[in-house]
Design a protein around this motif. Structure first.
Motif, PDB file in Angstrom:
ATOM      1  N   TYR A 187       5.218  -2.874   3.931  1.00 17.43           N
ATOM      2  CA  TYR A 187       3.681  -2.207   2.633  1.00 17.43           C
ATOM      3  C   TYR A 187       4.827  -2.056   2.045  1.00 17.43           C
ATOM      4  CZ  TYR A 187       2.014  -0.314   7.753  1.00 17.43           C
ATOM      5  OH  TYR A 187       1.305  -0.244   8.773  1.00 17.43           O
ATOM      6  N   ARG A 188       5.079  -1.548   1.110  1.00 19.59           N
ATOM      7  CA  ARG A 188       5.602  -1.671  -0.306  1.00 19.59           C
ATOM      8  C   ARG A 188       5.433  -2.989  -0.936  1.00 19.59           C
ATOM      9  NH1 ARG A 188      10.299  -3.205  -2.070  1.00 19.59           N
ATOM     10  NH2 ARG A 188      11.467  -2.192   0.063  1.00 19.59           N
ATOM     11  N   LYS A 189       6.300  -3.944   0.134  1.00 14.43           N
ATOM     12  CA  LYS A 189       6.757  -5.226  -0.993  1.00 14.43           C
ATOM     13  C   LYS A 189       5.045  -5.719  -1.102  1.00 14.43           C
ATOM     14  CE  LYS A 189      10.713  -6.412   0.763  1.00 14.43           C
ATOM     15  NZ  LYS A 189      11.718  -7.862   1.488  1.00 14.43           N
ATOM     16  N   ALA A 190       4.345  -5.659  -0.511  1.00 19.71           N
ATOM     17  CA  ALA A 190       2.940  -5.672   0.430  1.00 19.71           C
ATOM     18  C   ALA A 190       1.592  -4.567  -1.155  1.00 19.71           C
ATOM     19  CB  ALA A 190       2.056  -5.981   1.406  1.00 19.71           C
ATOM     20  N   GLY A 191       2.559  -4.005  -1.113  1.00 25.27           N
ATOM     21  CA  GLY A 191       0.946  -3.101  -2.518  1.00 25.27           C
ATOM     22  C   GLY A 191       0.306  -2.460  -1.636  1.00 25.27           C
ATOM     23  N   VAL A 192       1.069  -2.062  -0.422  1.00 24.55           N
ATOM     24  CA  VAL A 192      -0.433  -1.591   0.087  1.00 24.55           C
ATOM     25  C   VAL A 192       0.279  -0.422   0.733  1.00 24.55           C
ATOM     26  CG1 VAL A 192      -1.902  -3.245   1.367  1.00 24.55           C
ATOM     27  CG2 VAL A 192      -0.197  -2.703   2.704  1.00 24.55           C
ATOM     28  N   SER A 193      -0.466   1.439   1.584  1.00 26.43           N
ATOM     29  CA  SER A 193      -0.614   2.317   2.124  1.00 26.43           C
ATOM     30  C   SER A 193      -0.394   1.734   3.552  1.00 26.43           C
ATOM     31  CB  SER A 193      -0.890   3.052   1.401  1.00 26.43           C
ATOM     32  OG  SER A 193      -2.502   2.694   1.847  1.00 26.43           O
ATOM     33  N   GLY A 194      -0.856   1.171   4.116  1.00 22.85           N
ATOM     34  CA  GLY A 194      -0.755   0.804   5.749  1.00 22.85           C
ATOM     35  C   GLY A 194      -1.064   0.067   6.295  1.00 22.85           C
ATOM     36  N   ARG A 195      -1.689  -0.435   7.987  1.00 21.95           N
ATOM     37  CA  ARG A 195      -1.530  -1.242   8.223  1.00 21.95           C
ATOM     38  C   ARG A 195      -2.970  -1.609   8.282  1.00 21.95           C
ATOM     39  NH1 ARG A 195      -0.803  -1.915  14.658  1.00 21.95           N
ATOM     40  NH2 ARG A 195       1.106  -1.125  14.126  1.00 21.95           N
ATOM     41  N   PRO A 196      -4.285  -0.967   8.074  1.00 23.45           N
ATOM     42  CA  PRO A 196      -5.306  -1.281   7.403  1.00 23.45           C
ATOM     43  C   PRO A 196      -5.218  -2.064   6.713  1.00 23.45           C
ATOM     44  CG  PRO A 196      -5.664   1.234   8.345  1.00 23.45           C
ATOM     45  CD  PRO A 196      -3.711   0.715   8.282  1.00 23.45           C
ATOM     46  N   GLN A 197      -5.794  -1.774   5.446  1.00 17.24           N
ATOM     47  CA  GLN A 197      -4.571  -2.743   4.175  1.00 17.24           C
ATOM     48  C   GLN A 197      -3.797  -3.751   3.762  1.00 17.24           C
ATOM     49  OE1 GLN A 197      -3.372   0.388   1.069  1.00 17.24           O
ATOM     50  NE2 GLN A 197      -5.467   1.240   0.749  1.00 17.24           N
TER      51      GLN A 197
ATOM     52  N   GLU B 183       5.356 -14.891  -0.573  1.00 17.61           N
ATOM     53  CA  GLU B 183       5.339 -14.011  -2.191  1.00 17.61           C
ATOM     54  C   GLU B 183       6.049 -12.630  -1.730  1.00 17.61           C
ATOM     55  OE1 GLU B 183       1.303 -11.891  -4.065  1.00 17.61           O
ATOM     56  OE2 GLU B 183       0.941 -14.219  -2.511  1.00 17.61           O
ATOM     57  N   TRP B 184       6.317 -11.977  -1.096  1.00 18.14           N
ATOM     58  CA  TRP B 184       6.403 -10.836  -0.493  1.00 18.14           C
ATOM     59  C   TRP B 184       7.960 -11.052  -0.622  1.00 18.14           C
ATOM     60  CZ3 TRP B 184       1.763  -9.692   2.719  1.00 18.14           C
ATOM     61  CH2 TRP B 184       0.827  -9.372   3.261  1.00 18.14           C
ATOM     62  N   GLU B 185       8.365 -11.699   0.073  1.00 21.18           N
ATOM     63  CA  GLU B 185      10.258 -12.435   0.163  1.00 21.18           C
ATOM     64  C   GLU B 185       9.856 -11.151   1.379  1.00 21.18           C
ATOM     65  OE1 GLU B 185      12.012 -11.474  -3.918  1.00 21.18           O
ATOM     66  OE2 GLU B 185      11.178 -13.384  -4.543  1.00 21.18           O
ATOM     67  N   LEU B 186       9.284 -11.469   2.295  1.00 23.51           N
ATOM     68  CA  LEU B 186      10.260 -10.901   3.346  1.00 23.51           C
ATOM     69  C   LEU B 186      11.107 -11.632   4.008  1.00 23.51           C
ATOM     70  CD1 LEU B 186       6.257 -10.455   5.015  1.00 23.51           C
ATOM     71  CD2 LEU B 186       7.383  -8.558   3.416  1.00 23.51           C
ATOM     72  N   THR B 187      12.046 -11.322   4.459  1.00 23.70           N
ATOM     73  CA  THR B 187      12.674 -10.990   5.632  1.00 23.70           C
ATOM     74  C   THR B 187      12.841 -11.628   6.996  1.00 23.70           C
ATOM     75  OG1 THR B 187      13.076  -9.224   6.980  1.00 23.70           O
ATOM     76  CG2 THR B 187      14.492  -9.457   4.774  1.00 23.70           C
ATOM     77  N   PRO B 188      13.024 -12.306   8.082  1.00 22.49           N
ATOM     78  CA  PRO B 188      12.415 -12.408   9.485  1.00 22.49           C
ATOM     79  C   PRO B 188      12.489 -11.531  10.420  1.00 22.49           C
ATOM     80  CG  PRO B 188      14.815 -13.924   8.534  1.00 22.49           C
ATOM     81  CD  PRO B 188      14.261 -13.057   7.542  1.00 22.49           C
ATOM     82  N   ALA B 189      12.709 -11.345   9.678  1.00 15.40           N
ATOM     83  CA  ALA B 189      12.189  -9.733  11.003  1.00 15.40           C
ATOM     84  C   ALA B 189      11.346  -8.859  10.580  1.00 15.40           C
ATOM     85  CB  ALA B 189      14.111  -8.324  10.426  1.00 15.40           C
ATOM     86  N   GLU B 190      11.266  -9.021   9.083  1.00 12.00           N
ATOM     87  CA  GLU B 190      10.156  -8.004   8.266  1.00 12.00           C
ATOM     88  C   GLU B 190       8.741  -8.517   8.757  1.00 12.00           C
ATOM     89  OE1 GLU B 190      12.112  -6.011   4.833  1.00 12.00           O
ATOM     90  OE2 GLU B 190      10.950  -7.862   4.511  1.00 12.00           O
ATOM     91  N   ARG B 191       9.269 -10.323   8.880  1.00 13.93           N
ATOM     92  CA  ARG B 191       7.692 -11.500   8.763  1.00 13.93           C
ATOM     93  C   ARG B 191       7.577 -10.988  10.219  1.00 13.93           C
ATOM     94  NH1 ARG B 191       7.544 -16.354   6.294  1.00 13.93           N
ATOM     95  NH2 ARG B 191       8.540 -16.551   4.335  1.00 13.93           N
ATOM     96  N   ASP B 192       8.184 -10.638  11.391  1.00 12.04           N
ATOM     97  CA  ASP B 192       8.055 -10.289  12.570  1.00 12.04           C
ATOM     98  C   ASP B 192       7.121  -9.007  12.876  1.00 12.04           C
ATOM     99  OD1 ASP B 192       9.142 -12.643  13.678  1.00 12.04           O
ATOM    100  OD2 ASP B 192      11.158 -11.546  14.698  1.00 12.04           O
TER     101      ASP B 192
END
Length: 177
Positions: free
Chosen positions: A137-147, A95-104
């Motif tokens: 974080y930008r693609k997911a619409g969050v500000s950090g790891r906890p969110q 849904e967030w269209e993450l690249t393979p590197a971003e997925r990892d």
């Protein structure tokens, strides 16, 4: 709570049975004399003690089997939840269209690895991992790891308010009012 209420009389019977049989054996070995009772009552007491111990064994075995079944069911639920979690992860990554590197990087981040650890595993610089993390974080619409992690936890828990907020849809309760 109901189990303990039912087990208390049985445990009391087992304790009394064990004490009776132990007293009987120790009395014979040590030569302790007790007040005489009719042999019929004595034999009935021994039979009752043995039946109490056997009954306790049967109930214990039944509870052990039930406990094993519940443990297996809990392990199966955990296995399914783990699979469901990975399914939800991949759906969101698509849904967030993450690249393979971003997925990892996202997966390692969700697992709790530090930026340095992720960089080491991926043989990249920490700066690259930080840039990828910021893109996630930008693609997911969050500000950090906890969110980021809370997005997945809320979905697995079925939190309708969080899911509705993420999808920008009114909550079912809000629709009715």
């Amino acid at each position: 709570m109901k189990v303990w209420v039912a087990l208390f009389p049985l445990l009391t019977l087992q304790l009394a049975s064990g004490v009776f049989l132990l007293w009987d054996i120790l009395g014979s070995i040590l030569g302790i004399k007790s007040s005489p009772i009719a042999w019929v009552y004595y034999e009935l007491a021994q039979i009752g003690a043995v039946v109490g111990l056997i009954l306790g064994m049967v109930v214990s075995a039944t509870l052990l089997l039930r406990s094993i079944r519940k443990q297996r069911a809990a392990e199966e639920s955990l296995r399914l939840a783990s699979g469901a979690f990975m399914e939800v992860l991949h759906e969101r990554f698509d849904e967030w269209e993450l690249t393979p590197a971003e997925r990892d990087v996202a997966l390692f981040s969700i697992k709790g690895l530090s930026t340095a650890d992720i960089a080491g595993l991926r043989s990249t610089s920490e700066g690259t991992v930080k840039a990828q993390t910021n893109a996630i974080y930008r693609k997911a619409g969050v500000s950090g790891r906890p969110q980021l992690l809370s997005l997945f936890i809320e979905e697995l828990m079925g939190d309708p308010l969080a899911i509705a907020a993420r999808n920008d849809t009114p909550h079912p309760i809000e629709k009715a009012s």
